[in-house]
Write a protein that holds these residues in place. Sequence first.
Motif, PDB file in Angstrom:
ATOM      1  N   VAL A  59      90.806  44.567  30.390  1.00  0.00           N
ATOM      2  CA  VAL A  59      90.360  43.769  29.246  1.00  0.00           C
ATOM      3  C   VAL A  59      90.539  42.292  29.589  1.00  0.00           C
ATOM      4  O   VAL A  59      91.669  41.853  29.870  1.00  0.00           O
ATOM      5  CB  VAL A  59      91.163  44.110  27.973  1.00  0.00           C
ATOM      6  N   PRO A  60      89.469  41.484  29.586  1.00  0.00           N
ATOM      7  CA  PRO A  60      89.602  40.056  29.896  1.00  0.00           C
ATOM      8  C   PRO A  60      90.605  39.374  28.960  1.00  0.00           C
ATOM      9  O   PRO A  60      90.585  39.600  27.740  1.00  0.00           O
ATOM     10  CB  PRO A  60      88.180  39.517  29.678  1.00  0.00           C
ATOM     11  N   GLY A  61      91.471  38.570  29.537  1.00  0.00           N
ATOM     12  CA  GLY A  61      92.446  37.819  28.751  1.00  0.00           C
ATOM     13  C   GLY A  61      93.700  38.584  28.398  1.00  0.00           C
ATOM     14  O   GLY A  61      94.653  38.010  27.858  1.00  0.00           O
ATOM     15  N   GLU A  76      90.068  29.102  36.805  1.00  0.00           N
ATOM     16  CA  GLU A  76      88.644  29.124  36.454  1.00  0.00           C
ATOM     17  C   GLU A  76      87.914  27.883  36.962  1.00  0.00           C
ATOM     18  O   GLU A  76      86.691  27.890  37.108  1.00  0.00           O
ATOM     19  CB  GLU A  76      88.473  29.240  34.933  1.00  0.00           C
ATOM     20  N   SER A  77      88.671  26.814  37.234  1.00  0.00           N
ATOM     21  CA  SER A  77      88.077  25.581  37.779  1.00  0.00           C
ATOM     22  C   SER A  77      88.458  25.402  39.236  1.00  0.00           C
ATOM     23  O   SER A  77      88.776  24.300  39.699  1.00  0.00           O
ATOM     24  CB  SER A  77      88.550  24.371  36.960  1.00  0.00           C
ATOM     25  N   THR A 119      92.565  29.637  48.172  1.00  0.00           N
ATOM     26  CA  THR A 119      91.180  29.581  47.740  1.00  0.00           C
ATOM     27  C   THR A 119      91.078  30.395  46.456  1.00  0.00           C
ATOM     28  O   THR A 119      92.022  31.084  46.077  1.00  0.00           O
ATOM     29  CB  THR A 119      90.232  30.141  48.819  1.00  0.00           C
ATOM     30  N   THR A 120      89.948  30.295  45.785  1.00  0.00           N
ATOM     31  CA  THR A 120      89.755  31.121  44.593  1.00  0.00           C
ATOM     32  C   THR A 120      88.728  32.199  44.895  1.00  0.00           C
ATOM     33  O   THR A 120      87.812  32.007  45.691  1.00  0.00           O
ATOM     34  CB  THR A 120      89.300  30.288  43.387  1.00  0.00           C
ATOM     35  N   VAL A 121      88.916  33.346  44.252  1.00  0.00           N
ATOM     36  CA  VAL A 121      88.037  34.485  44.465  1.00  0.00           C
ATOM     37  C   VAL A 121      87.615  35.047  43.119  1.00  0.00           C
ATOM     38  O   VAL A 121      88.274  34.832  42.098  1.00  0.00           O
ATOM     39  CB  VAL A 121      88.743  35.584  45.296  1.00  0.00           C
ATOM     40  N   SER A 122      86.514  35.772  43.129  1.00  0.00           N
ATOM     41  CA  SER A 122      86.027  36.399  41.896  1.00  0.00           C
ATOM     42  C   SER A 122      86.516  37.829  41.743  1.00  0.00           C
ATOM     43  O   SER A 122      86.341  38.438  40.691  1.00  0.00           O
ATOM     44  CB  SER A 122      84.495  36.367  41.868  1.00  0.00           C
ATOM     45  N   SER A 178      87.291  34.987  35.270  1.00  0.00           N
ATOM     46  CA  SER A 178      86.359  35.252  36.361  1.00  0.00           C
ATOM     47  C   SER A 178      86.876  34.816  37.722  1.00  0.00           C
ATOM     48  O   SER A 178      86.154  34.887  38.713  1.00  0.00           O
ATOM     49  CB  SER A 178      85.037  34.517  36.088  1.00  0.00           C
ATOM     50  N   ALA A 179      88.140  34.341  37.801  1.00  0.00           N
ATOM     51  CA  ALA A 179      88.644  33.847  39.076  1.00  0.00           C
ATOM     52  C   ALA A 179      90.138  34.104  39.187  1.00  0.00           C
ATOM     53  O   ALA A 179      90.836  34.325  38.199  1.00  0.00           O
ATOM     54  CB  ALA A 179      88.348  32.352  39.236  1.00  0.00           C
TER      55      ALA A 179
END
Length: 562
Positions: free
Chosen positions: A201-203, A42-43, A56-59, A66-67
């Motif tokens: 489901v997030p998380g 996320e960071s 790299t990070t993506v959405s 979110s990443a």
Amino acid sequence: MPALRRAAGVLAAVLTASALSLATAGQAAAADVNNAKNAGYESGLTNWTCSAGSGTTVSSPVHGGSAALRATPAGQDNARCTQAVAVRPNSTYTLSAWVRGGYAYLGVTGTGTTDVSTWTPDSSSWKQLTTTFTTGASTSSVTVYTHGWYGQAPYYADDVSVFGPDGGGGGDPEPTIPAAPAGLAVSTTTSSSVSLSWNTVPGATGYNVYRAGTKVQSATGTSATVTGLSPSTSYSFQITATNTAGESAKSTAVTATTAQSGDGGGTALPKHVVTGYWQNFNNGATVQRISDVQSQYDIIAVAFAEATATPGAVTFNLDSSGLGGYTVDQFKADIRAKQAAGKKVIISVGGETGRVSVGDAASATNFANSVYSLMQTYGFDGVDIDLENGLNATYMTQALRSLSAKAGPSLILTMAPQTIDMQSTSNGYFQTALNVKDILTVVNMQYYNSGSMLGCDGKVYSQGSVDFLTALACIQLEGGLAPSQVGLGLPASPRGAGSGYVSPTIVNNALDCLTKGTNCGSFKPSRTYPALRGAMTWSTNWDALAGNAWSNSVGAHVHGLP
């Protein structure tokens, strides 16, 4: 006073011991934590270092939050991303991460004991990798890593966890119990199964499937197929989301009714089936008519349909002269007799020298129309895809969907890819099988003429052993195919293939290992697959020349599986 002093001293000692005991108990009972930092990316790449700028990070896609990490192997770089994680000595930790995309590896070094790793072939959906490690007496930090494989597609990683005693280095906040899943829907049904899908489901790190309030299976992605159901029966399903914090409330229920018996993807077949190829030519094996095919064979694949001048279209010509004057009318009558005995007879497309090509929408239509025409002309129950020179997943999927729409739910659809075709879900054959999973009867991969290959544990296995069969089957079983869609394809005799023949005993041992966890070699699957579909051989003719040794042994064994 001495007695009083002695009593006071004893009391002080007891209180001190009690205090120490409570303190020790408090330490022992301290909750385990995730010691990884920025575990969900996320960071960005904070706390992570990726080789050669590969990460790299993506959405999108993401498993949670979110990443996610996207890392791309290039040249001699395998896209290795690492993090130093503080740990406690003499402690046990569970290392896990969610991955998808190309080949993905997860591991840890610097443990002070035995460094460990795990991996998975390409996956089109999120899959959790998990392993455990124990730290040494002086270990206070380990290096956790992910990486891909040379020349393979980029991999994605998310929600890394180093779960165990607090190493003192700080970590991400503890997860909270996820919300109940939404969007639960019925995808497809057969007479014995219901396929479900739902929203991410997030998380959440996993999901549980409930039937009539009872948990029946778990899933790592947002879909599942519940099997072993009764025909023409209504069932109620709910889903929950899980993570280390606990399990969510159940989703809104959905109801599904299974199809009538005999509908869908060949469900009229036995639970475990034996497939044999019948040769429409004389190459030195015993010449047979369809009526001569041994009774152990449940599916008889007529080899082969041939390409025509029309792109994608195929035809079949009975080799009457090569088969001792076998006429078309006799051939058709023999097919009907086998079907009356409960067998399925299908037309196989391809073979070693087959050059059928389905590379665009027009050829896909031609393929479907021509195969359906052969089914109507000869009475075939379906088609076998045995293209050994590659296929286009997009248009072969389109062709098979079109054929299914014409033939209806009783269509028998089998495939016989080479081992290399099923090493990764990014390969066209594997993609096609997954694309048509709801109408697919069985994939009988050819465990011959291949040489050494990778198993699902990352080790290389040579032909001729139980391990070669089980470790390669594991890739399909864990790569998205249902166990009921996986079969083992072997030659019926040493003359049936250039290499890869194994005795029927080896085949039976591999079947036992996969279905019951017995008679394994050095490789033992992490779980068993009692619904494994069975076995296939090339060919019924070579089997006959060898005195039916293969069908008598393997056939009986397959039909006796649980």
